[in-house]
Design a protein around this motif. Sequence first.
Motif, PDB file in Angstrom:
ATOM      1  N   ASP A   1     -47.714  32.033 -21.200  1.00  0.00           N
ATOM      2  CA  ASP A   1     -47.094  32.564 -19.980  1.00  0.00           C
ATOM      3  C   ASP A   1     -45.636  32.138 -19.836  1.00  0.00           C
ATOM      4  N   VAL A   2     -45.370  30.841 -19.971  1.00  0.00           N
ATOM      5  CA  VAL A   2     -43.993  30.375 -19.785  1.00  0.00           C
ATOM      6  C   VAL A   2     -43.080  30.836 -20.922  1.00  0.00           C
ATOM      7  N   PRO A   3     -43.463  30.679 -22.206  1.00  0.00           N
ATOM      8  CA  PRO A   3     -42.583  31.187 -23.275  1.00  0.00           C
ATOM      9  C   PRO A   3     -42.302  32.679 -23.189  1.00  0.00           C
ATOM     10  N   GLN A   4     -43.221  33.453 -22.574  1.00  0.00           N
ATOM     11  CA  GLN A   4     -42.969  34.886 -22.433  1.00  0.00           C
ATOM     12  C   GLN A   4     -41.754  35.180 -21.565  1.00  0.00           C
ATOM     13  N   LEU A   5     -41.372  34.230 -20.724  1.00  0.00           N
ATOM     14  CA  LEU A   5     -40.178  34.419 -19.894  1.00  0.00           C
ATOM     15  C   LEU A   5     -38.903  34.238 -20.699  1.00  0.00           C
ATOM     16  N   LEU A   6     -39.028  33.734 -21.912  1.00  0.00           N
ATOM     17  CA  LEU A   6     -37.870  33.462 -22.764  1.00  0.00           C
ATOM     18  C   LEU A   6     -37.938  34.316 -24.028  1.00  0.00           C
ATOM     19  N   GLN A   7     -38.101  35.598 -23.807  1.00  0.00           N
ATOM     20  CA  GLN A   7     -38.129  36.598 -24.865  1.00  0.00           C
ATOM     21  C   GLN A   7     -36.885  37.486 -24.728  1.00  0.00           C
ATOM     22  N   PRO A   8     -36.668  38.484 -25.606  1.00  0.00           N
ATOM     23  CA  PRO A   8     -35.431  39.277 -25.574  1.00  0.00           C
ATOM     24  C   PRO A   8     -34.982  39.793 -24.205  1.00  0.00           C
ATOM     25  N   PRO A   9     -35.875  40.210 -23.277  1.00  0.00           N
ATOM     26  CA  PRO A   9     -35.361  40.618 -21.956  1.00  0.00           C
ATOM     27  C   PRO A   9     -34.553  39.543 -21.246  1.00  0.00           C
TER      28      PRO A   9
ATOM     29  N   TRP B   1     -32.167  35.307 -32.687  1.00  0.00           N
ATOM     30  CA  TRP B   1     -32.510  35.192 -34.105  1.00  0.00           C
ATOM     31  C   TRP B   1     -33.924  35.702 -34.359  1.00  0.00           C
ATOM     32  N   GLU B   2     -34.877  35.324 -33.510  1.00  0.00           N
ATOM     33  CA  GLU B   2     -36.253  35.812 -33.667  1.00  0.00           C
ATOM     34  C   GLU B   2     -36.327  37.323 -33.498  1.00  0.00           C
ATOM     35  N   ARG B   3     -35.568  37.843 -32.547  1.00  0.00           N
ATOM     36  CA  ARG B   3     -35.550  39.299 -32.343  1.00  0.00           C
ATOM     37  C   ARG B   3     -35.080  40.018 -33.603  1.00  0.00           C
ATOM     38  N   ASP B   4     -34.091  39.465 -34.272  1.00  0.00           N
ATOM     39  CA  ASP B   4     -33.484  40.132 -35.426  1.00  0.00           C
ATOM     40  C   ASP B   4     -34.199  39.834 -36.743  1.00  0.00           C
ATOM     41  N   HIS B   5     -34.860  38.673 -36.842  1.00  0.00           N
ATOM     42  CA  HIS B   5     -35.421  38.261 -38.128  1.00  0.00           C
ATOM     43  C   HIS B   5     -36.921  38.065 -38.111  1.00  0.00           C
ATOM     44  N   GLY B   6     -37.532  37.977 -36.962  1.00  0.00           N
ATOM     45  CA  GLY B   6     -38.966  37.753 -36.902  1.00  0.00           C
ATOM     46  C   GLY B   6     -39.339  36.310 -37.168  1.00  0.00           C
ATOM     47  N   GLU B   7     -40.511  36.103 -37.730  1.00  0.00           N
ATOM     48  CA  GLU B   7     -41.012  34.752 -37.974  1.00  0.00           C
ATOM     49  C   GLU B   7     -40.224  34.082 -39.093  1.00  0.00           C
ATOM     50  N   PRO B   8     -39.814  32.836 -38.907  1.00  0.00           N
ATOM     51  CA  PRO B   8     -39.034  32.147 -39.953  1.00  0.00           C
ATOM     52  C   PRO B   8     -39.909  31.752 -41.134  1.00  0.00           C
ATOM     53  N   PRO B   9     -39.317  31.613 -42.316  1.00  0.00           N
ATOM     54  CA  PRO B   9     -40.092  31.129 -43.456  1.00  0.00           C
ATOM     55  C   PRO B   9     -40.418  29.646 -43.285  1.00  0.00           C
ATOM     56  N   ALA B  10     -41.381  29.188 -44.056  1.00  0.00           N
ATOM     57  CA  ALA B  10     -41.733  27.769 -44.043  1.00  0.00           C
ATOM     58  C   ALA B  10     -40.944  27.051 -45.128  1.00  0.00           C
ATOM     59  N   VAL B  11     -40.517  25.835 -44.820  1.00  0.00           N
ATOM     60  CA  VAL B  11     -39.812  25.008 -45.791  1.00  0.00           C
ATOM     61  C   VAL B  11     -40.574  23.695 -45.924  1.00  0.00           C
ATOM     62  N   ARG B  12     -40.671  23.201 -47.145  1.00  0.00           N
ATOM     63  CA  ARG B  12     -41.427  21.980 -47.389  1.00  0.00           C
ATOM     64  C   ARG B  12     -40.493  20.789 -47.460  1.00  0.00           C
ATOM     65  N   ARG B  13     -40.845  19.757 -46.746  1.00  0.00           N
ATOM     66  CA  ARG B  13     -40.146  18.481 -46.835  1.00  0.00           C
ATOM     67  C   ARG B  13     -41.206  17.412 -47.076  1.00  0.00           C
ATOM     68  N   ARG B  14     -41.246  16.949 -48.345  1.00  0.00           N
ATOM     69  CA  ARG B  14     -42.282  16.015 -48.774  1.00  0.00           C
ATOM     70  C   ARG B  14     -43.658  16.642 -48.536  1.00  0.00           C
ATOM     71  N   SER B  15     -44.488  16.007 -47.724  1.00  0.00           N
ATOM     72  CA  SER B  15     -45.861  16.511 -47.578  1.00  0.00           C
ATOM     73  C   SER B  15     -46.042  17.410 -46.362  1.00  0.00           C
ATOM     74  N   ARG B  16     -44.960  17.754 -45.669  1.00  0.00           N
ATOM     75  CA  ARG B  16     -45.079  18.544 -44.439  1.00  0.00           C
ATOM     76  C   ARG B  16     -44.368  19.890 -44.594  1.00  0.00           C
ATOM     77  N   LEU B  17     -44.828  20.860 -43.800  1.00  0.00           N
ATOM     78  CA  LEU B  17     -44.185  22.171 -43.741  1.00  0.00           C
ATOM     79  C   LEU B  17     -43.505  22.324 -42.391  1.00  0.00           C
ATOM     80  N   TYR B  18     -42.349  22.975 -42.400  1.00  0.00           N
ATOM     81  CA  TYR B  18     -41.562  23.170 -41.176  1.00  0.00           C
ATOM     82  C   TYR B  18     -41.115  24.627 -41.083  1.00  0.00           C
ATOM     83  N   ALA B  19     -40.988  25.125 -39.851  1.00  0.00           N
ATOM     84  CA  ALA B  19     -40.437  26.456 -39.628  1.00  0.00           C
ATOM     85  C   ALA B  19     -38.922  26.387 -39.829  1.00  0.00           C
ATOM     86  N   ASP B  20     -38.428  27.159 -40.778  1.00  0.00           N
ATOM     87  CA  ASP B  20     -37.029  27.032 -41.200  1.00  0.00           C
ATOM     88  C   ASP B  20     -36.106  27.894 -40.323  1.00  0.00           C
ATOM     89  N   TYR B  21     -36.057  27.531 -39.037  1.00  0.00           N
ATOM     90  CA  TYR B  21     -35.086  28.156 -38.143  1.00  0.00           C
ATOM     91  C   TYR B  21     -33.679  27.670 -38.501  1.00  0.00           C
TER      92      TYR B  21
END
Length: 405
Positions: free
Chosen positions: A259-267, A324-344
């Motif tokens: 609900d709250v994140p929906q207020l922070l979309q392209p509109p 950025w999300e509006r123009d590119h969609g979901e970011p790719p994942a990047v690996r740093r050691r044993s963890r994965l991160y959203a590569d914004y």
Amino acid sequence: MTEQGPDVSVVIAVHDTMPYLTDCLESLVGQSIERRRMEVVAVDDGSTDGSTEELARYAAAYPGLFRTVRQPASGGPAKPTNRGTELARGRYLLYLGADDWLGPEALERMVDAADRWNSDVLIPKQVGEHGRIVPQGIFDRTAEQVGFTDSALAWALGDTKLFRRDLVTNHGLRRREDLVIHSDQPFTLGALLHARKVSVLADYDYYHLVLRQDRSNVTHRAGPIDRLRGFTAAHEVLDRGTLPGPARDAVRARYFSWDVPQLLQPPFLAEPPAMQRRIVQEIGRFTERHCSPAVFRTLPVPARLRLALARRGELHALCDLIAWERDHGEPPAVRRRSRLYADYPMFRDRHLGLPDALFETGRAPRPDGWRRLVPAPLRRARRALKRRLRAARRDGLAAALRGAR
């Protein structure tokens, strides 16, 4: 209808809902339940589009079934719904949107199930019409009793349910009339928290929620500040009715993941700068007060980033993220050691200094093949050696080129 009154009262708040109102009323006169067991209480909230005349036409055609009253326009559904609740005589109350409609067997099936199970609140399966999105998680099965920790009940806080009228009256449950939107959520949450038994019927399409072609439903035209006021009212009920724990966290997680994140979309990007600042400030305060660290850790990365930036007041970074999300969609994942991160683009941005945990999506998969046999320290040393060899080759080539000159 018994000596005490009908089994079920269908309460409808009506304000300028033609031509959808006709389908709504027609679905009620076509119910399979005996007419003596039901009544329709329709409160006309100052309609000017012919809804008043349509209600009068049905009341005249079906005497004894419809009870209609008219009042000045109040600006929202809360006041007419409260008025209809006061006038209702049924053992059960069903709140029906004036642009929605019921399946032909809906009332009979709901009342029979509620009587059989002794339910205080019964949630009938709901489906969307004309593109209306309706969360379906709660309807994965028919269940005599559900709760916040064993079902998707937290995602079913609209008042499109069957309520035992004694539950509503004994606990003084009413819509807050100062809320333009979401007045049903604190009401429904209060009912669910007081209910001895909440049941789900998922065996039939009971309730059809309609998205108007012009998207003029109040749920689609209300602004972010009005929505936040509704969310705040729901959390006040939640705080009064629960102790810290899994049930409270389940409801919080629903609001802060969706609900709250929906207020922070392209509109949001189209709002004037002053309104953007106000929205961000309100979301920051709301998050600070109600989103515990335990709940925050469970949120998806896009929600975590939005809420974290709002709490920090980073308006420009927030706008950049949304764009950025509006123009590119979901970011790719990047690996740093044993963890994965959203590569914004803002991942490990030195200026923002956001912690890696905001971007973390989980543990990286373990290596396949021969790599699984090599200890992690040796694999890291091997990668470091390969980087040094590549750098040495680059340096040697550069030196050779300089000598050639």
